[in-house]
Motif scaffolding. Structure first.
Motif, mmCIF file in Angstrom:
data_model
loop_
_atom_site.group_PDB
_atom_site.id
_atom_site.type_symbol
_atom_site.label_atom_id
_atom_site.label_comp_id
_atom_site.label_asym_id
_atom_site.label_seq_id
_atom_site.Cartn_x
_atom_site.Cartn_y
_atom_site.Cartn_z
ATOM 1 N N VAL A 29 0.848 -1.202 0.000
ATOM 2 C CA VAL A 29 0.000 0.000 0.000
ATOM 3 C C VAL A 29 0.881 1.250 0.000
ATOM 4 O O VAL A 29 0.603 2.233 -0.694
ATOM 5 N N ASP A 61 3.838 1.394 -1.299
ATOM 6 C CA ASP A 61 4.349 1.485 -2.683
ATOM 7 C C ASP A 61 3.296 2.138 -3.581
ATOM 8 O O ASP A 61 3.622 2.958 -4.448
ATOM 9 N N ALA A 62 2.027 1.772 -3.360
ATOM 10 C CA ALA A 62 0.930 2.323 -4.174
ATOM 11 C C ALA A 62 0.791 3.822 -3.944
ATOM 12 O O ALA A 62 0.642 4.608 -4.895
ATOM 13 N N MET A 63 0.867 4.236 -2.692
ATOM 14 C CA MET A 63 0.730 5.665 -2.378
ATOM 15 C C MET A 63 1.886 6.454 -2.982
ATOM 16 O O MET A 63 1.701 7.519 -3.566
ATOM 17 N N HIS A 104 3.608 5.631 -5.575
ATOM 18 C CA HIS A 104 3.417 5.608 -7.035
ATOM 19 C C HIS A 104 2.452 6.728 -7.464
ATOM 20 O O HIS A 104 2.712 7.464 -8.414
ATOM 21 N N VAL A 105 1.337 6.867 -6.743
ATOM 22 C CA VAL A 105 0.347 7.888 -7.098
ATOM 23 C C VAL A 105 0.866 9.288 -6.782
ATOM 24 O O VAL A 105 0.791 10.195 -7.616
ATOM 25 N N LEU A 106 1.432 9.471 -5.602
ATOM 26 C CA LEU A 106 1.881 10.804 -5.187
ATOM 27 C C LEU A 106 2.994 11.335 -6.097
ATOM 28 O O LEU A 106 3.029 12.518 -6.430
ATOM 29 N N THR A 140 -10.942 7.709 -1.374
ATOM 30 C CA THR A 140 -10.766 8.993 -2.079
ATOM 31 C C THR A 140 -9.984 8.755 -3.376
ATOM 32 O O THR A 140 -9.071 7.932 -3.401
ATOM 33 N N PRO A 149 -7.360 9.173 -6.465
ATOM 34 C CA PRO A 149 -5.963 9.642 -6.490
ATOM 35 C C PRO A 149 -5.855 11.137 -6.794
ATOM 36 O O PRO A 149 -5.026 11.835 -6.195
ATOM 37 N N PHE A 159 -6.567 13.057 -3.720
ATOM 38 C CA PHE A 159 -5.442 12.876 -2.790
ATOM 39 C C PHE A 159 -4.353 13.910 -3.083
ATOM 40 O O PHE A 159 -3.806 14.525 -2.177
#
Lengths: 125, 211
Positions: B18, B20-22, B24-26, B109, B111, B114
Motif C-alpha cells: 500500500v 508502494d501504491a501511495m 506511485h500515485v503521489l 478517495t 488519487p 489525494f
C-alpha cells in the motif's frame, strides 16, 4: 504468457490504480472493478481471476469470500489482507480463497505470490 | 503559470504494497516528493527528515489514533498530519481531528483528490472528507459558544460547505444568489477565524460545534 481477465474488488482507489499495474505485470488485464461484492456483476463478467481486498468488509474476510464463491465456482479467488495471522488465512482458504496475500509484502513478493496462485488455480490454466 | 513549491511527504504505512501504491500515485505529481516511509509512527526518521506532510494510516499502525498522531507531532512538530482511514464513521473522524490531525482522508478517495489534499494541507489548510463531515453536521445536537455566533442561515451554509458544495450549488439549494452565498461564507470564515472553506468543517468538528 496468455492474458487473463481479472475482476478487482478494491474500495481504496489509490491502491486500485497501483494494483492494475501489478496485475498487468503478472499477465492479467482488469475487466471490471467494484467497491463491493456484487454477485450478478461477477457472474456477468465471468473473470478468470478475482482479487478482493478483505480489509474493507466489516464482517470479515471469510464472509466476503463465501459471497464471491456463491457467484463463481470457476474463477481463481485471490485475497489481499493486512493480517499476517495464519488462523485468519486458513479460514479464508476454507471459505474459498485460492491464495491469501499479505499487504505487508512488497511489490516483488506480491507479484510472485500472484503468479504462484494463478499457476495452481484450475480456471487460470 | 504559478510554480508550486515541492511538498515533502512522509508515509506512515506498515503495509508495504500500500505504501508502494501511495508513493506511485503521489509521485505522479512533479511537485510532490515522498521522502520516506515507515510502519511505525515513533520512527526517529520522521524527526530527522522533518517532512511538510505526514500521511498516517491509522487502520494499520499498532498505536491508537491519538498516540499515533502525538508521536508524529513529537517527532516533527511543524509537519502537517493527514490521517488516512477506511473508516467512514463520524466518530473515527472526530477522534482524529480532536487529536489535532490536520486532515481526515477516507481510503476510497480518488488519487486526483489525494494530490489536491497534499497541496491544500501543505498550504496550511485543513481537510475533512465531505461525505463524513456532512453527515456529522446534519446530526448536530448541540450548539456551542462558537456556533451561537453564527446565524441559522450561516449554520445551514456551514453544513453545505461540509458536504462539499460550491457557492453556486449552495445558492441553488437555498434559493440564494451566488454573491449572497459568497458574503455569508466570508462572514462564516471571519467568525470562525479560519482561512479557507476547507477548514470550516474541520473547525466545526474540532471545536465541538457538532457532536
Amino acid at each position: 504468457m496468455a492474458i487473463l481477465s481479472a475482476y478487482v474488488i478494491e474500495p481504496q482507489l489509490m491502491f486500485l490504480a497501483y494494483l492494475r499495474q501489478i496485475l498487468a505485470e503478472a499477465g492479467l488485464t482488469v475487466v471490471a472493478t467494484s467497491n463491493q461484492i456484487d454477485g450478478k456483476d461477477i457472474a456477468a463478467h465471468d473473470p478468470a481471476a478475482i482479487f478482493v481486498d478483505l480489509d474493507f468488509f466489516d464482517r470479515g474476510g471469510p464472509n466476503a469470500l463465501c459471497k464471491i464463491r456463491q457467484a463463481t465456482r470457476s474463477a481463481a479467488v485471490i485475497a489481499f489482507s493486512s493480517s499476517d495471522d495464519p488462523t485468519y488465512a486458513a479460514s479464508c482458504y476454507i471459505s474459498g480463497a485460492d491464495a491469501v496475500i499479505s499487504k505487508r509484502d512488497g511489490e516483488e513478493s506480491v507479484v510472485s505470490s500472484l503468479r504462484q496462485a494463478l499457476a495452481v488455480a484450475p480456471s487460470a490454466n | 503559470m504559478v510554480r508550486r513549491k515541492t511538498v515533502r511527504v512522509y508515509l506512515v504505512e506498515p503495509q508495504k504494497v500500500v505504501s508502494d501504491a501511495m508513493r506511485h500515485v503521489l509521485e505522479q505529481d512533479a511537485t510532490i516528493e515522498v521522502v520516506g516511509t515507515t510502519g511505525d509512527p515513533r520512527s526517529g526518521e520522521i524527526g530527522e527528515l522533518r517532512p511538510d506532510v505526514i500521511f498516517l494510516d491509522t487502520d494499520a499502525v499498532e498505536l491508537d489514533v491519538e498516540e499515533a498522531i502525538a508521536a508524529c507531532e513529537r517527532s516533527s512538530p511543524q509537519s502537517r498530519v493527514c490521517v488516512v482511514s477506511a473508516q467512514h464513521r463520524p466518530r473515527a473522524m472526530q477522534r482524529a481531528l480532536a487529536a489535532k490531525a490536520d486532515a481526515y482522508v477516507a481510503k476510497d478517495t480518488s488519487p486526483a483528490t489525494f494530490l489536491e489534499i497534499v497541496h491544500l494541507v501543505a498550504n496550511g489548510d485543513s481537510y475533512a472528507d465531505p461525505r463524513i463531515a456532512g453527515a456529522m453536521l446534519r446530526r448536530r445536537s448541540t450548539r456551542s459558544r462558537e456556533s451561537n455566533q453564527l446565524s441559522s442561515r450561516e449554520f445551514e451554509i456551514v453544513r453545505l460547505i461540509a458536504d462539499g458544495l460550491s457557492n453556486r450549488e449552495i445558492g441553488r439549494r437555498l434559493m440564494l444568489s451566488e454573491k449572497t452565498v459568497k458574503n455569508h461564507v466570508s462572514h462564516i470564515l471571519a467568525k470562525l477565524k479560519v482561512n479557507a472553506r476547507s477548514g470550516v468543517a474541520v473547525y466545526a468538528i474540532r471545536s465541538g460545534l457538532v457532536l
